[in-house]
Design a protein around this motif. Structure first.
Motif, mmCIF file in Angstrom:
data_model
loop_
_atom_site.group_PDB
_atom_site.id
_atom_site.type_symbol
_atom_site.label_atom_id
_atom_site.label_comp_id
_atom_site.label_asym_id
_atom_site.label_seq_id
_atom_site.Cartn_x
_atom_site.Cartn_y
_atom_site.Cartn_z
ATOM 1 N N VAL A 169 10.521 -17.723 -8.702
ATOM 2 C CA VAL A 169 11.543 -17.726 -9.947
ATOM 3 C C VAL A 169 10.122 -18.317 -11.115
ATOM 4 C CG1 VAL A 169 12.784 -19.026 -10.813
ATOM 5 C CG2 VAL A 169 13.253 -18.152 -8.731
ATOM 6 N N ASN A 170 9.920 -17.867 -12.155
ATOM 7 C CA ASN A 170 9.048 -18.547 -12.796
ATOM 8 C C ASN A 170 9.937 -19.136 -13.951
ATOM 9 O OD1 ASN A 170 6.410 -19.720 -14.190
ATOM 10 N ND2 ASN A 170 6.115 -17.643 -14.306
ATOM 11 N N VAL B 94 11.450 -6.084 -7.530
ATOM 12 C CA VAL B 94 12.572 -6.426 -8.358
ATOM 13 C C VAL B 94 11.830 -7.356 -9.644
ATOM 14 C CG1 VAL B 94 14.503 -5.999 -8.829
ATOM 15 C CG2 VAL B 94 13.643 -5.087 -6.445
ATOM 16 N N THR B 95 12.067 -7.268 -10.364
ATOM 17 C CA THR B 95 11.421 -8.111 -11.632
ATOM 18 C C THR B 95 12.494 -8.599 -12.538
ATOM 19 O OG1 THR B 95 9.288 -7.672 -11.033
ATOM 20 C CG2 THR B 95 10.128 -8.999 -12.664
ATOM 21 N N PHE B 96 13.129 -9.522 -13.200
ATOM 22 C CA PHE B 96 14.064 -9.925 -13.990
ATOM 23 C C PHE B 96 14.547 -10.911 -14.953
ATOM 24 C CE2 PHE B 96 16.060 -11.415 -10.161
ATOM 25 C CZ PHE B 96 17.021 -12.643 -10.653
ATOM 26 N N LEU C 129 22.886 -13.418 -7.671
ATOM 27 C CA LEU C 129 21.917 -14.864 -8.191
ATOM 28 C C LEU C 129 21.767 -15.175 -9.494
ATOM 29 C CD1 LEU C 129 19.032 -15.762 -7.110
ATOM 30 C CD2 LEU C 129 18.215 -13.311 -7.059
ATOM 31 N N SER C 130 21.479 -13.742 -10.737
ATOM 32 C CA SER C 130 20.973 -14.278 -11.835
ATOM 33 C C SER C 130 22.353 -15.496 -12.801
ATOM 34 C CB SER C 130 20.972 -13.312 -12.517
ATOM 35 O OG SER C 130 20.763 -13.180 -14.107
ATOM 36 N N THR C 131 23.666 -15.412 -12.368
ATOM 37 C CA THR C 131 24.489 -16.322 -12.661
ATOM 38 C C THR C 131 24.497 -17.183 -12.513
ATOM 39 O OG1 THR C 131 25.674 -13.931 -13.010
ATOM 40 C CG2 THR C 131 26.730 -16.110 -13.246
ATOM 41 N N ALA C 132 24.056 -17.738 -11.365
ATOM 42 C CA ALA C 132 23.759 -19.077 -10.583
ATOM 43 C C ALA C 132 22.180 -19.448 -11.346
ATOM 44 C CB ALA C 132 23.091 -18.447 -9.844
ATOM 45 N N ARG D 12 21.999 -22.777 -14.066
ATOM 46 C CA ARG D 12 21.332 -23.561 -13.698
ATOM 47 C C ARG D 12 19.905 -24.127 -15.371
ATOM 48 N NH1 ARG D 12 16.943 -23.588 -8.985
ATOM 49 N NH2 ARG D 12 15.475 -22.480 -10.809
ATOM 50 N N GLU D 13 19.831 -22.638 -15.741
ATOM 51 C CA GLU D 13 18.958 -22.600 -16.858
ATOM 52 C C GLU D 13 19.329 -23.398 -18.104
ATOM 53 O OE1 GLU D 13 15.195 -22.851 -16.780
ATOM 54 O OE2 GLU D 13 15.463 -22.752 -14.996
#
Length: 272
Positions: free
Chosen positions: A104-105, A122-124, A249-252, A256-257
Motif C-alpha cells: 500500500v502506498n 493487480v493495481t487499484f 480490502l478496498s472498502t477497509a 481508514r484513509e
C-alpha cells in the motif's frame, strides 16, 4: 436597455414598448447629499451565520486566525471521527486469499502473485471508488433509527491486471471495473461481478500506457473472445472470489484513509 427588454415577459411587452416610446420630460438636477463618514458598529468584526468573527489574527499573540466557526468545526470533526471509528470493521487491512502479497502506498494498493513462471500484478486506487448514493433508492421503514437508515458505503474501484511472463518484454494489461448493476448481486452464481473494459500490450517497466499501442475495447468484442479472456484471468486467480475480497480490502482501506483525512483536517483547523 435592449438586453433588459428581452427578459421582460411577453404580457408586458406592449406596455414596455409604450413606456420606451413615450417622451421623457426634462428633469431637474437632484441635489446630492453631502458625504458622511462611514460608521460601522462592528468595524473590527464581520458577521456571518449569526456569529461574530474577528477580522484578523486573534489577540493571543500567536498570529493565527481563531474563529467561533473554527471551534464549531473542530467539535464536529471530533464527533465525526468518533462515529467513524465505532463503525470501522477492520482494525487492520483484511488479507487476500490465494497467496497475494499486498503493498500500500497512500491511496494506491498493489497485489502481486507469482504462478508457474508468470507474475500477476493487480493495481487499484481507492480515490473516487465509492459509487454515488441517490436519494430514494431505499425507503427506510417507520421507527428505524437514523444510523440504520444510512446506506453502507462500499468501495468498488477500477483495477488493472498485468500479466508478465518470465523474461518477457511485453505485459498483457487488462483494465477491469465493477458494473453498477452487478455489484452486490449474489443470486446468480454464474454471473461475473466484474468486467474487462480494455485490453492491450504494454512494454515491461513502463509506468504509463502508451497511446500508440493498440488497445482493444470490449464493448464491440466478440463474446467468445471475451469469455476466453475472463477464463484467462480466472486461471490466474482473478475471479469472483478475488473480486469480492478486493471490494472488502478496498472498502477497509478507503475507510481508514477517510478517518486519517478527518484527523488531519481537524489538526489543520485547530493548529496555531
Amino acid at each position: 436597455m435592449l438586453p433588459l427588454l428581452r427578459r421582460v415577459p411577453r404580457a408586458l411587452g406592449s406596455a414596455v414598448a409604450g413606456l420606451r416610446a413615450a417622451p421623457v420630460p426634462p428633469t431637474r438636477p437632484l441635489l446630492q447629499p453631502a458625504p458622511r463618514p462611514c460608521v460601522r458598529p462592528f468595524g473590527l468584526f464581520r458577521v456571518r451565520a449569526g456569529l461574530l468573527l474577528p477580522r484578523g489574527p486573534c489577540s493571543c499573540g500567536c498570529g493565527a486566525l481563531h474563529t467561533q466557526g473554527d471551534k464549531a468545526f473542530v467539535e464536529f470533526l471530533n464527533d465525526e471521527i468518533k462515529e467513524e471509528k465505532k463503525i470501522q470493521k477492520h482494525g487492520s487491512l483484511p488479507k487476500m486469499s490465494g497467496g497475494w502479497e499486498l503493498e500500500v502506498n497512500g491511496t494506491e494498493a498493489t497485489l502481486v502473485r507469482k504462478v508457474a513462471g508468470e507474475k500477476i500484478t493487480v493495481t487499484f486506487n481507492i480515490n473516487n471508488s465509492i459509487p454515488p448514493t441517490f436519494a430514494g433508492e431505499e425507503e427506510p421503514s417507520q421507527g428505524q433509527k437514523a444510523e440504520e437508515q444510512e446506506p453502507e458505503l462500499t468501495s468498488t474501484p477500477n483495477f488493472v491486471v498485468e500479466v508478465i511472463k518470465d523474461g518477457g518484454k511485453k505485459a498483457l494489461v487488462l483494465d477491469c471495473h465493477y458494473p453498477e448493476d452487478e455489484v452486490g448481486q449474489e443470486e446468480e452464481d454464474e454471473s461475473d461481478i466484474f468486467a474487462i473494459r480494455e485490453v492491450s500490450f504494454q512494454s515491461v517497466g513502463e509506468s504509463e500506457w502508451k497511446d500508440t499501442n493498440y488497445t482493444l475495447n470490449t464493448d464491440s468484442l466478440d463474446w467468445a473472445l471475451y469469455d476466453h479472456l475472463m477464463d484467462f484471468l480466472a486461471d490466474r486467480g482473478v475471479d469472483n472470489t478475488f473480486a469480492d475480497e478486493l471490494v472488502e480490502l478496498s472498502t477497509a482501506l478507503e475507510h481508514r484513509e477517510y478517518i486519517t483525512f478527518l484527523e488531519d483536517l481537524k489538526g489543520f483547523v485547530k493548529s496555531q
